[in-house]
Design a protein around this motif. Structure first.
Motif, short mmCIF file in Angstrom:
data_model
loop_
_atom_site.label_atom_id
_atom_site.label_comp_id
_atom_site.label_asym_id
_atom_site.label_seq_id
_atom_site.Cartn_x
_atom_site.Cartn_y
_atom_site.Cartn_z
N ALA A 132 0.84 -1.21 0.00
CA ALA A 132 0.00 0.00 0.00
C ALA A 132 0.87 1.25 0.00
O ALA A 132 2.04 1.23 0.39
CB ALA A 132 -0.92 0.00 1.22
N ARG A 133 0.27 2.36 -0.42
CA ARG A 133 0.94 3.66 -0.39
C ARG A 133 0.04 4.66 0.31
O ARG A 133 -1.12 4.82 -0.06
CB ARG A 133 1.28 4.14 -1.79
N VAL A 134 0.59 5.31 1.32
CA VAL A 134 -0.13 6.36 2.05
C VAL A 134 0.50 7.69 1.66
O VAL A 134 1.73 7.86 1.75
CB VAL A 134 -0.04 6.15 3.57
N LEU A 135 -0.34 8.62 1.23
CA LEU A 135 0.16 9.88 0.67
C LEU A 135 -0.48 11.08 1.37
O LEU A 135 -1.66 11.06 1.72
CB LEU A 135 -0.16 9.95 -0.83
N PHE A 136 0.32 12.13 1.54
CA PHE A 136 -0.12 13.38 2.15
C PHE A 136 0.14 14.51 1.15
O PHE A 136 1.18 15.18 1.22
CB PHE A 136 0.64 13.63 3.46
N PRO A 137 -0.77 14.75 0.21
CA PRO A 137 -0.49 15.67 -0.90
C PRO A 137 -0.89 17.13 -0.66
O PRO A 137 -0.80 17.94 -1.59
CB PRO A 137 -1.35 15.08 -2.02
N PHE A 138 -1.31 17.47 0.54
CA PHE A 138 -1.94 18.77 0.76
C PHE A 138 -1.06 19.95 0.33
O PHE A 138 -1.47 20.82 -0.43
CB PHE A 138 -2.32 18.94 2.24
N LEU A 139 0.18 20.01 0.86
CA LEU A 139 1.03 21.16 0.58
C LEU A 139 1.38 21.25 -0.90
O LEU A 139 1.53 22.36 -1.44
CB LEU A 139 2.29 21.11 1.44
N LYS A 140 1.50 20.11 -1.57
CA LYS A 140 1.78 20.13 -3.01
C LYS A 140 0.65 20.80 -3.79
O LYS A 140 0.86 21.34 -4.88
CB LYS A 140 1.99 18.71 -3.53
N LEU A 141 -0.55 20.76 -3.21
CA LEU A 141 -1.72 21.36 -3.86
C LEU A 141 -1.96 22.79 -3.37
O LEU A 141 -2.93 23.43 -3.78
CB LEU A 141 -2.96 20.52 -3.57
N GLY A 142 -1.10 23.28 -2.47
CA GLY A 142 -1.32 24.61 -1.93
C GLY A 142 -2.39 24.64 -0.87
O GLY A 142 -3.00 25.69 -0.62
N LEU A 143 -2.63 23.50 -0.22
CA LEU A 143 -3.68 23.39 0.79
C LEU A 143 -3.09 23.01 2.14
O LEU A 143 -2.10 22.28 2.20
CB LEU A 143 -4.71 22.34 0.38
N ALA A 144 -3.72 23.47 3.19
CA ALA A 144 -3.37 23.00 4.54
C ALA A 144 -4.04 21.64 4.76
O ALA A 144 -5.11 21.38 4.23
CB ALA A 144 -3.85 24.00 5.58
N PRO A 145 -3.43 20.76 5.54
CA PRO A 145 -4.06 19.48 5.85
C PRO A 145 -5.42 19.68 6.52
O PRO A 145 -5.60 20.61 7.32
CB PRO A 145 -3.07 18.80 6.80
N ASP A 146 -6.36 18.81 6.18
CA ASP A 146 -7.70 18.93 6.76
C ASP A 146 -8.18 17.56 7.24
O ASP A 146 -7.39 16.67 7.48
CB ASP A 146 -8.68 19.59 5.78
N TRP A 147 -9.47 17.41 7.44
CA TRP A 147 -10.08 16.22 8.02
C TRP A 147 -9.49 15.93 9.41
O TRP A 147 -9.40 14.80 9.83
CB TRP A 147 -9.92 15.00 7.11
N GLY A 148 -9.09 16.98 10.11
CA GLY A 148 -8.61 16.83 11.48
C GLY A 148 -7.19 16.33 11.61
O GLY A 148 -6.73 16.04 12.73
N GLN A 149 -6.44 16.22 10.52
CA GLN A 149 -5.15 15.53 10.56
C GLN A 149 -4.07 16.24 11.36
O GLN A 149 -3.12 15.58 11.83
CB GLN A 149 -4.65 15.26 9.13
#
Length: 268
Positions: A132-149
Motif C-alpha cells: 500500500a501507499r499512504v500519501l499526504f499531498p496537501f502542501l503540493k496542492l497549496g492546501l493545509a491538511p484537513d479532516w482533522g489531521q
C-alpha cells in the motif's frame, strides 16, 4: 445528487456478525471522495450508529483501493462561502466517525491519500497492505491538511514524524506505516480487507459500554489527574453496576470466555 446516488457510491454490507462495512464505490475515480461520497457515509452512519446490533464498523474502498483522497476537480472555482460550506460538510462526517461509540477499523488497501488518511485516522484501528501507499499531498496542492489531521496524525505518530510526513510528501508503504505507528497491522495486499473484518469482528465482542467510555476519554484526555479521577469514578459507577460486568464476573468465576453479546452470566 439524490439519496440513491449517494448510497450507490458508498456500499453497505455486513461481512461478519455485528460488523457493518462501508466501502467507497467510485473505482473509475480511484474512490476519490466527493460530496456524494461524504453524504453517503453520513446517511449510512446515521442509521448504523443508532443500531444496537452493529457493534463494529469497517471503512474501505472497492477494487483494492481505499481512496485517492478528495475529489480535486470538485474543489475548483469555489467562493469562500462555498469553501466553508464544503468544509462544514466534511466536518459533520468527521465528527460522526470520531464520536462513534463502537470500534471503527479502516482497511488501507492500495492507495490511501489525503482526505482518506484523515478519515482513517478518525477511527480506532488501521490495517494496511505491504504494498500500500499512504500519501499526504496537501502542501503540493497549496492546501493545509484537513479532516482533522493536524490533531489526529501527531497523536498517532508524534509531532516530528507528522511534520515530516505532511511537509515531505513522500509515500509511506505498509511496513513503514506500522513502524511509525500510522497503522496497527500489516497484511499481504490480498488479505487486508479480510484482516480488517476479522479485527472488527474481534472488537465487536468487547463490552460496548466500557469500550465507548474508554474511547471517549482517550479522545478527550483530562487536563489534570483530579479531573481524570472524577471521570473514572463516573464511568466505573456505571460499569460496575451494569450487565457487562455481571457477565465478565461470572465468566471469570466459572473460567469461561465472557460473552458480552449474549451475556449468559448477567441473565442469572
Amino acid at each position: 445528487m439524490g439519496a440513491n446516488a449517494s448510497a450507490s457510491v458508498v456500499l453497505l454490507d455486513h461481512p461478519a456478525p455485528h460488523v457493518a462495512r462501508l466501502r467507497i464505490n467510485r473505482p473509475d475515480k480511484r474512490n476519490a471522495i466527493d460530496q456524494a461520497v461524504r453524504q453517503g457515509f453520513v446517511d449510512h452512519l446515521t442509521v448504523l450508529l443508532a443500531d444496537p446490533q452493529v457493534r463494529a464498523l469497517v471503512l474501505g474502498g472497492v477494487e483494492g483501493v481505499f481512496s485517492a483522497g478528495g475529489d480535486i476537480p470538485s474543489m475548483v472555482g469555489l467562493s469562500k462561502a462555498q469553501a466553508r460550506e464544503r468544509m462544514q460538510h466534511i466536518h459533520g462526517l468527521c465528527r460522526m466517525v470520531a464520536h462513534a461509540r463502537i470500534p471503527v477499523v479502516s482497511a488501507m488497501e492500495g492507495v490511501t491519500a489525503g482526505a482518506a488518511v484523515g478519515l482513517a485516522l478518525l477511527g480506532d484501528r488501521i490495517v494496511i497492505g505491504r504494498g500500500a501507499r499512504v500519501l499526504f499531498p496537501f502542501l503540493k496542492l497549496g492546501l493545509a491538511p484537513d479532516w482533522g489531521q493536524l490533531l489526529t496524525l501527531p497523536r498517532r505518530v508524534g509531532l516530528p514524524v507528522a511534520r515530516r510526513l505532511l511537509s515531505d510528501g513522500q509515500a509511506v508503504d505498509g511496513e513503514e506505516a506500522v513502524r511509525l505507528g500510522l497503522a496497527d497491522a500489516v497484511h499481504d495486499d490480498a488479505d487486508v480487507m479480510v484482516g480488517a473484518v476479522a479485527l472488527a469482528a474481534s472488537l465487536a465482542r468487547l463490552p460496548g459500554e466500557a469500550f465507548a467510555r474508554m474511547k471517549q476519554r482517550l479522545h478527550h484526555p483530562s487536563a489534570t489527574l483530579d479531573e481524570e479521577l472524577q471521570r473514572e469514578e463516573a464511568d466505573q459507577a456505571v460499569c460496575l453496576t451494569g450487565e457487562d460486568f455481571r457477565e465478565g464476573y461470572d465468566a471469570f468465576m466459572t473460567k469461561r470466555s465472557a460473552d458480552f453479546i449474549g451475556r449468559p452470566g448477567a441473565a442469572r
